[in-house]
Design a protein around this motif. Structure first.
Motif: not given
Lengths: 372, 129
Positions: B13-14, A143, A150-151, B111, A136, A146-148, A139-140
């Motif tokens: 932002d996304f 995530h 991805v943005a 993305p 867990r 990855r989030t920033p 995975t966390f």
């Protein structure tokens, strides 16, 4: 419980005693059918006679453990020599019972074996739980990292496909930078946490003067505070407040607390850092005049990834690791951290650390720097 | 009439990047930043298609939102594209019409490949006139 014994009277009395103990017992008169019973019933405990015609007790033990190594086996033996007992233990039996035995003896051994079984099961569950937590966690973290990214990726992708006004482009570039900064902070947080968890703090203990450390930190925030019309008040004693610890981690600790006090303050508010020496402990309070923390959230404040839910507010940056790191650092150093808060009026984070009791060090103390 | 897309995602932002992209391609975009807001806007706005993140405040918040949306007769047939980084190692794929999903639903990794997204949106709800 499965009982395997070729002696009819023995099976009968075992069944009776076990039933009286509130256990479900099934008995079999030879090794082969006993093993079938074990496979079908999946018992917690097998009681087996060592000397039987056909399959021997020793063989039954190893076959049972082929089916399930966690099943506890107790042997009954008519010739209770040390040798046979030792051999049975080698084969994986947990305990043995010499014939003839009383009902009390059987009860005692069965209870002990079942206790053993419970312990084994508990350990097993612990291991599964830990493996799940680790998964867990991974995975966390993935995530979160990855989030920033991805943005930023999505901004750049859309900028390439859609013609934008210069103002929008500027805004998006600034957002990209902010998200990359977030990623950098996240990675530093993880590294600090890994460092604390690896026990590095125990190896790199030096005497650290909190007055100087906190003074320097507060100086570094002068401009940011001024921009938010905050005043920073340093109420540390002039000297004598030292602890033994890792300097970097202490910087992270107080930096996190001071940053939070700035971030969650109100415009025109005040951040006060107070230090006292009390009963061999260095006590440092970091107080803000912000929105405070509702009582229901306070127990979770120092948990990993916990963030106080803010209704409708634009998600403030941060992974929910800062205070968790603080707590880990403080407890590694043998101290404690707590919070008092009044919603609407502000919060006080109080750190207790064992004070360094070294008179000599005070003589050699670095001069208190004043950067104003 | 412009096609209406609802984006539900807790990363502002996304959402901003995708919204600008879709608006530039002639769509009207509503933005929701958590599950509750998502359900509310879906019921109010009746979008033609929904883009849904999964891991928001709660780890599987998105799935609950989809479930709630499906329970509303008016929204039962709205295509939902799941957009989440949790399936990033899978190729973008269409969902079999079993297990409560509609054949119009899709998974997209983050993305997002915006070109493919646009193509699939057009396929599902038609091009703007």
């Amino acid at each position: 419980v499965v009982v395997i014994d070729d002696d009819y009277a023995m099976r009968l009395s075992c069944d009776k005693i076990l039933a009286k103990m509130g256990l479900r017992a099934e008995s079999f008169d030879n090794g082969a059918s006993g093993l079938e019973g074990v496979a079908a019933l999946k018992p917690d405990l097998v009681v087996v006679d060592l000397k039987m015609p056909g399959m021997s007790g020793m063989e039954v033990i190893s076959r049972v453990h082929e089916l399930d190594p966690q099943i506890v086996v107790v042997v009954i033996t008519g010739y209770a020599t040390i040798d046979t007992a030792v051999e049975a233990m080698k084969c994986g039996a947990y305990d043995f019972l010499p014939k003839p035995f009383s009902a009390d003896e059987l009860r005692l051994i069965v209870n002990r074996a079942l206790e053993r079984r419970r312990l084994v099961r508990k350990t097993q569950l612990h291991e599964i739980e830990r493996a799940m937590l680790t998964r867990r966690f991974v995975t966390f973290v993935a995530h979160q990292l990855r989030t920033p990214l991805v943005a930023v990726h999505q901004y750049l992708d859309v900028m390439q496909r859609v013609e934008q006004s210069p103002a929008k482009q500027r805004e998006w570039r600034a957002r990209c930078l902010a998200r990359i900064e977030e990623l950098q902070d996240l990675i530093s947080d993880w590294l600090t946490l890994a460092r604390v968890e690896s026990g590095a703090l125990h190896h790199e203990r030096v005497q650290v003067d909190l007055t100087k450390l906190i003074g320097d930190l507060l100086c570094g925030y002068d401009q940011i505070a001024a921009a938010q019309q905050l005043s920073l008040e340093n109420r540390m004693p002039d000297s004598g407040l030292s602890v033994m610890g890792d300097r970097n981690c202490l910087v992270v600790l107080f930096d996190n607390l001071i940053t939070n006090a700035i971030k969650y303050n109100r415009v025109g508010g005040k951040v006060t850092v107070t230090g006292t020496l009390s009963a061999g402990e260095a006590v440092v309070d970091v107080a803000d005049q912000g929105i405070g923390i509702a009582e229901k959230y306070r127990p979770y404040l120092f948990d990993e990834f916990f963030r106080v839910p803010e209704e409708g507010a634009r998600a403030a940056s941060g992974a929910g690791l800062g205070l968790h790191i603080c707590k880990r650092i403080v407890s590694e150093m043998g101290g404690s951290i707590g919070v008092e808060s009044e919603p609407g009026a502000g919060s006080v984070f109080r750190v207790h650390l064992p004070a360094a009791m070294n008179v000599e060090a005070e003589l050699h103390e670095e001069t208190h720097s004043d950067c104003r | 009439m412009k096609k209406r897309i609802l984006i539900v995602d807790d990363d502002w932002d996304f959402v901003e990047a995708l919204a600008v992209f879709l608006e530039a391609n002639g769509m009207a975009v509503a933005r929701a930043h958590d599950g509750n807001q998502g359900v509310k806007l879906a019921k109010m706005d009746r979008p033609d298609l929904i883009l849904m993140d999964i891991m928001m405040g709660e780890r599987t918040e998105g799935f609950f939102v989809i479930h709630e949306i499906r329970n509303d007769p008016a929204l039962r047939n709205v295509p939902v594209f799941v957009v989440s980084s949790f399936c990033s190692r899978l190729p973008d794929f269409e969902i079999p019409s079993s297990g409560g999903w509609l054949e119009n639903d899709m998974f997209f990794a983050k993305p997002v490949d915006t070109g493919l997204l646009l193509e699939k949106i057009h396929q599902r709800i038609g091009r703007p006139r």
